[in-house]
Design a protein around this motif. Structure first.
Motif, PDB file in Angstrom:
ATOM      1  N   GLN B 178      45.524  32.187  51.028  1.00  0.00           N
ATOM      2  CA  GLN B 178      46.760  32.710  50.443  1.00  0.00           C
ATOM      3  C   GLN B 178      46.514  33.238  49.016  1.00  0.00           C
ATOM      4  N   ASN B 179      47.090  34.380  48.719  1.00  0.00           N
ATOM      5  CA  ASN B 179      46.904  35.037  47.418  1.00  0.00           C
ATOM      6  C   ASN B 179      45.438  35.409  47.148  1.00  0.00           C
ATOM      7  N   SER B 180      44.719  35.746  48.211  1.00  0.00           N
ATOM      8  CA  SER B 180      43.294  36.055  48.050  1.00  0.00           C
ATOM      9  C   SER B 180      43.080  37.308  47.201  1.00  0.00           C
ATOM     10  N   GLU B 181      44.143  38.072  46.973  1.00  0.00           N
ATOM     11  CA  GLU B 181      44.004  39.235  46.083  1.00  0.00           C
ATOM     12  C   GLU B 181      43.688  38.798  44.646  1.00  0.00           C
ATOM     13  N   ASN B 182      43.880  37.522  44.355  1.00  0.00           N
ATOM     14  CA  ASN B 182      43.538  37.022  43.016  1.00  0.00           C
ATOM     15  C   ASN B 182      42.097  36.519  42.914  1.00  0.00           C
ATOM     16  N   LEU B 183      41.298  36.781  43.938  1.00  0.00           N
ATOM     17  CA  LEU B 183      39.897  36.339  43.922  1.00  0.00           C
ATOM     18  C   LEU B 183      38.974  37.390  43.315  1.00  0.00           C
ATOM     19  N   MET B 184      38.018  36.898  42.547  1.00  0.00           N
ATOM     20  CA  MET B 184      36.830  37.665  42.182  1.00  0.00           C
ATOM     21  C   MET B 184      35.659  36.773  42.615  1.00  0.00           C
ATOM     22  N   TYR B 185      34.428  37.268  42.474  1.00  0.00           N
ATOM     23  CA  TYR B 185      33.291  36.483  42.970  1.00  0.00           C
ATOM     24  C   TYR B 185      32.128  36.516  41.978  1.00  0.00           C
ATOM     25  N   VAL B 186      31.388  35.417  41.928  1.00  0.00           N
ATOM     26  CA  VAL B 186      30.141  35.373  41.154  1.00  0.00           C
ATOM     27  C   VAL B 186      28.986  35.765  42.066  1.00  0.00           C
ATOM     28  N   VAL B 187      28.264  36.804  41.668  1.00  0.00           N
ATOM     29  CA  VAL B 187      27.025  37.181  42.359  1.00  0.00           C
ATOM     30  C   VAL B 187      25.956  37.406  41.297  1.00  0.00           C
ATOM     31  N   GLY B 188      24.873  36.680  41.381  1.00  0.00           N
ATOM     32  CA  GLY B 188      23.836  36.740  40.354  1.00  0.00           C
ATOM     33  C   GLY B 188      23.081  38.053  40.354  1.00  0.00           C
ATOM     34  N   ALA B 189      22.779  38.558  39.159  1.00  0.00           N
ATOM     35  CA  ALA B 189      22.037  39.812  39.018  1.00  0.00           C
ATOM     36  C   ALA B 189      20.625  39.690  39.561  1.00  0.00           C
ATOM     37  N   THR B 190      20.126  38.469  39.627  1.00  0.00           N
ATOM     38  CA  THR B 190      18.774  38.244  40.144  1.00  0.00           C
ATOM     39  C   THR B 190      18.725  38.424  41.658  1.00  0.00           C
ATOM     40  N   LYS B 191      19.884  38.631  42.273  1.00  0.00           N
ATOM     41  CA  LYS B 191      19.958  38.842  43.724  1.00  0.00           C
ATOM     42  C   LYS B 191      20.582  40.217  44.017  1.00  0.00           C
ATOM     43  N   ALA B 192      20.222  41.228  43.213  1.00  0.00           N
ATOM     44  CA  ALA B 192      20.869  42.547  43.301  1.00  0.00           C
ATOM     45  C   ALA B 192      20.748  43.156  44.696  1.00  0.00           C
ATOM     46  N   GLU B 193      19.618  42.903  45.363  1.00  0.00           N
ATOM     47  CA  GLU B 193      19.395  43.515  46.678  1.00  0.00           C
ATOM     48  C   GLU B 193      20.388  43.011  47.730  1.00  0.00           C
ATOM     49  N   PHE B 194      21.056  41.895  47.431  1.00  0.00           N
ATOM     50  CA  PHE B 194      22.054  41.361  48.372  1.00  0.00           C
ATOM     51  C   PHE B 194      23.408  42.064  48.208  1.00  0.00           C
ATOM     52  N   LEU B 195      23.552  42.830  47.125  1.00  0.00           N
ATOM     53  CA  LEU B 195      24.871  43.362  46.780  1.00  0.00           C
ATOM     54  C   LEU B 195      25.412  44.377  47.778  1.00  0.00           C
ATOM     55  N   ALA B 196      24.535  45.136  48.398  1.00  0.00           N
ATOM     56  CA  ALA B 196      25.000  46.130  49.371  1.00  0.00           C
ATOM     57  C   ALA B 196      25.719  45.432  50.527  1.00  0.00           C
ATOM     58  N   ASP B 197      25.089  44.366  51.047  1.00  0.00           N
ATOM     59  CA  ASP B 197      25.699  43.564  52.102  1.00  0.00           C
ATOM     60  C   ASP B 197      27.027  42.951  51.652  1.00  0.00           C
ATOM     61  N   ILE B 198      27.024  42.459  50.433  1.00  0.00           N
ATOM     62  CA  ILE B 198      28.226  41.805  49.894  1.00  0.00           C
ATOM     63  C   ILE B 198      29.376  42.802  49.802  1.00  0.00           C
ATOM     64  N   ARG B 199      29.066  44.031  49.412  1.00  0.00           N
ATOM     65  CA  ARG B 199      30.109  45.058  49.293  1.00  0.00           C
ATOM     66  C   ARG B 199      30.697  45.449  50.648  1.00  0.00           C
TER      67      ARG B 199
END
Lengths: 270, 270
Positions: B178-199
């Motif tokens: 509920q109210n998930s529009e208020n979520l942001m997420y922590v993703v470490g810069a040391t794992k940049a290659e994972f970001l495409a999947d995350i997006r």
């Protein structure tokens, strides 16, 4: 404090009760609000009335932080009061911290050194290097979240990795960490049936078991599946004890609730 | 603050830099120790010198708790100073909290009401009912740990549940809350290659990205894989900026480091 000292205290007091000091100003007797420090006044009265019935006190830091500086001061006074007057009692900062290494070191310093708690609860999500800084402190204990008492425990903790639940991976992996002998674990009383499996993985560790009382967990079941040779259990009750009454007799009412649990424990310990 | 306001600020300042205010008294210029409140004196100087270069400040609560009451007071003064003098700046309490429902509500009250932060970081291990109390606050943001920057991220976060990593389950499951529009997420810069999947899973959410600088993450890679139409990134640097010098010129040195990152960001934003 060593786990041996904790076990001795359990045998002496015939109790493995931990009392959660989660002070909510909306729930305490309203006459206390006239005190200079209502939170500490409440805790002091509860401690004075119950210290002979329990072996541990567990303030949950959220309830103090919610009142800002005043709250943090009340937490400091509470831990100092326990350490001064009842140094034999095991103290738990229920803080559920955990961060990258240099940051976890600061949290460990905060709870083990600045506030002089015997233990702190820590979340496992960030893995080994987020927990080991806590484990480095001698005769201090890190109580790792394994299987928590709430419904949300089923969101991730019980999901299967290679045919084994996430929380079992947490238990097994944590045993490989440096100074893992300083680990204890949180296992919710509402999940008592899981305790037999858990004891297969960590037969000797102390378990902090929340969820008896307000959350619906059952003491007999927890002991049946979770107790080991040296007891190995700290059963926490917070709201069920400290809010037994919101009248002038609140401390005596809390003591009655605590004594009822302690008497059950005495029978079990025989 | 709304995410729209945050995006507007990013476009205006040509920056999506977040500065981590992790104050360690052993690392700050030693002449500040003569001040009545060295932690706040340090933060104030850093803020005065860098506020035009960044869009967010992120005090990590561990560094304040480690100094007890003094530390908590310095945290309170710091957030009040930012809110009063730079109300357009997004503030993050990097606290990594999370507990059963009634307790998470107290933490939310502590950080959103008492301290008036715009956001707080929260650990997902205890699931839905440990996070939703934070999400209930309008125009406040809950920054959930997904894939952290440290080595320990590989202990549990990247393990596979049904052929999908734990952190992806966290991302997907959290979208149903509920109210998930208020979520942001922590993703470490040391794992940049994972970001495409995350997006793929969370195309529109803001990501707080620690680990650029001292931890070795790379800004270009993070932007390549993680940036979306409205930027959607807050890149944090703490030690790399605030400890650029421990001499009298520390604030100017910090501003130089911040400006170097901001200039890189300006080019990327074109």
């Amino acid at each position: 404090m060593t786990t041996q000292q904790l076990t001795q205290q359990i045998q002496k007091k015939k109790s493995f009760l931990c009392i959660g000091l989660d002070v909510d100003l909306n729930k305490i007797p309203q006459h206390l609000l006239q005190e200079e420090d209502p939170i500490f006044a409440f805790n002091k009265a509860i401690i004075d009335a119950t210290h002979h019935l329990c072996v541990a006190y567990k303030p949950n830091t959220a309830f103090y932080e919610a009142y800002g500086l005043k709250g943090w001061k009340a937490l400091e006074k509470t831990i100092n009061y326990i350490n001064k007057n009842h140094p034999e009692i095991f103290t738990i900062a229920d803080a559920k911290r955990g961060d990258i290494g240099n940051t976890s070191s600061m949290y460990a310093k905060a709870f083990f050194e600045d506030l002089a708690f015997d233990s702190v609860t820590v979340a496992p999500y960030m893995g080994k290097d987020s927990v080991e800084p806590f484990l480095a402190f001698e005769n201090k204990h890190t109580i790792l979240l394994a299987l928590t008492s709430n419904q949300g425990a089923f969101d991730f903790q019980t999901k299967m990795i290679d045919e084994k639940e996430v929380y079992k991976h947490v238990l097994e992996t944590s045993k490989t960490w440096q100074n893992s002998e300083n680990l204890m674990y949180v296992v919710g009383a509402t999940k008592a049936e899981f305790l037999a499996d858990i004891r297969q993985i960590i037969p000797n560790s102390f378990l902090l078991v929340p969820g008896v009382g307000a959350q619906g967990g059952n003491l007999q079941d927890v002991c049946k599946y979770g107790m080991n040779d040296h007891v190995g259990l700290l059963i926490n009750s917070s709201r069920g004890i400290i809010y037994a009454s919101n009248q002038d007799d609140f401390a005596q009412a809390a003591a009655k609730k605590a004594e009822a649990l302690q008497q059950e424990m005495k029978v079990i310990l025989k």
